[in-house]
Motif scaffolding. Structure first.
Motif, mmCIF file in Angstrom:
data_model
loop_
_atom_site.group_PDB
_atom_site.id
_atom_site.type_symbol
_atom_site.label_atom_id
_atom_site.label_comp_id
_atom_site.label_asym_id
_atom_site.label_seq_id
_atom_site.Cartn_x
_atom_site.Cartn_y
_atom_site.Cartn_z
ATOM 1 N N MET A 35 0.820 -1.211 0.000
ATOM 2 C CA MET A 35 0.000 0.000 0.000
ATOM 3 C C MET A 35 0.853 1.260 0.000
ATOM 4 O O MET A 35 0.485 2.269 -0.595
ATOM 5 N N TYR A 36 2.017 1.221 0.665
ATOM 6 C CA TYR A 36 2.909 2.371 0.628
ATOM 7 C C TYR A 36 3.383 2.630 -0.798
ATOM 8 O O TYR A 36 3.323 3.746 -1.306
ATOM 9 N N PHE A 37 3.863 1.568 -1.457
ATOM 10 C CA PHE A 37 4.392 1.748 -2.803
ATOM 11 C C PHE A 37 3.312 2.156 -3.790
ATOM 12 O O PHE A 37 3.544 2.963 -4.671
ATOM 13 N N VAL A 38 2.124 1.605 -3.638
ATOM 14 C CA VAL A 38 1.042 1.968 -4.549
ATOM 15 C C VAL A 38 0.518 3.360 -4.225
ATOM 16 O O VAL A 38 0.238 4.145 -5.118
ATOM 17 N N GLY A 39 0.412 3.690 -2.948
ATOM 18 C CA GLY A 39 -0.247 4.923 -2.555
ATOM 19 C C GLY A 39 0.591 6.167 -2.533
ATOM 20 O O GLY A 39 0.140 7.231 -2.946
ATOM 21 N N SER A 40 1.812 6.091 -2.082
ATOM 22 C CA SER A 40 2.527 7.342 -1.876
ATOM 23 C C SER A 40 3.845 7.457 -2.615
ATOM 24 O O SER A 40 4.448 8.510 -2.598
ATOM 25 N N GLU A 41 4.331 6.437 -3.231
ATOM 26 C CA GLU A 41 5.584 6.547 -3.968
ATOM 27 C C GLU A 41 5.391 7.477 -5.158
ATOM 28 O O GLU A 41 4.395 7.389 -5.852
ATOM 29 N N GLN A 42 6.329 8.352 -5.367
ATOM 30 C CA GLN A 42 6.294 9.395 -6.388
ATOM 31 C C GLN A 42 5.232 10.438 -6.053
ATOM 32 O O GLN A 42 4.787 11.164 -6.922
ATOM 33 N N LEU A 47 11.021 7.422 -1.985
ATOM 34 C CA LEU A 47 12.215 6.699 -1.577
ATOM 35 C C LEU A 47 13.140 6.424 -2.744
ATOM 36 O O LEU A 47 14.349 6.379 -2.588
ATOM 37 N N PHE A 48 12.575 6.224 -3.926
ATOM 38 C CA PHE A 48 13.369 5.885 -5.096
ATOM 39 C C PHE A 48 13.270 7.008 -6.117
ATOM 40 O O PHE A 48 12.193 7.556 -6.347
ATOM 41 N N SER A 49 14.371 7.338 -6.756
ATOM 42 C CA SER A 49 14.336 8.387 -7.768
ATOM 43 C C SER A 49 13.832 7.803 -9.084
ATOM 44 O O SER A 49 13.890 6.599 -9.318
ATOM 45 N N GLY A 50 13.332 8.669 -9.936
ATOM 46 C CA GLY A 50 12.826 8.226 -11.231
ATOM 47 C C GLY A 50 11.343 7.937 -11.181
ATOM 48 O O GLY A 50 10.695 8.043 -10.147
#
Length: 69
Positions: A35-42, A47-50
């Motif tokens: 849920m973190y990666f789907v919801g708030s990444e970018q 946490l990760f560039s690009g």
């Protein structure tokens, strides 16, 4: 002529909570990470560039109702 047939009664299976709890905790933590990666990444936190991760989960964000544009 008809014959009587004995129908076996089902026996309930008891599953102790102690056996399920580690798997439930693991599944909960895994769910929160996904849920973190789907919801708030970018989004506000990154946490990760690009944009690779954002594009990978882009349709999932819209499916779950997260704004991304």
């Amino acid at each position: 002529m008809s014959q009587a047939v004995a129908v076996p009664t089902p026996i309930p299976v008891r599953i102790p909570i102690r056996e399920i709890l580690p798997y439930a905790i693991f599944a909960g933590v895994l769910f929160l990470v996904v849920m973190y990666f789907v919801g708030s990444e970018q989004g506000a936190v990154q946490l990760f560039s690009g944009t690779l991760l954002h594009e990978f989960v882009h349709d999932g964000r819209h499916l779950l109702g997260f704004p991304c544009h």
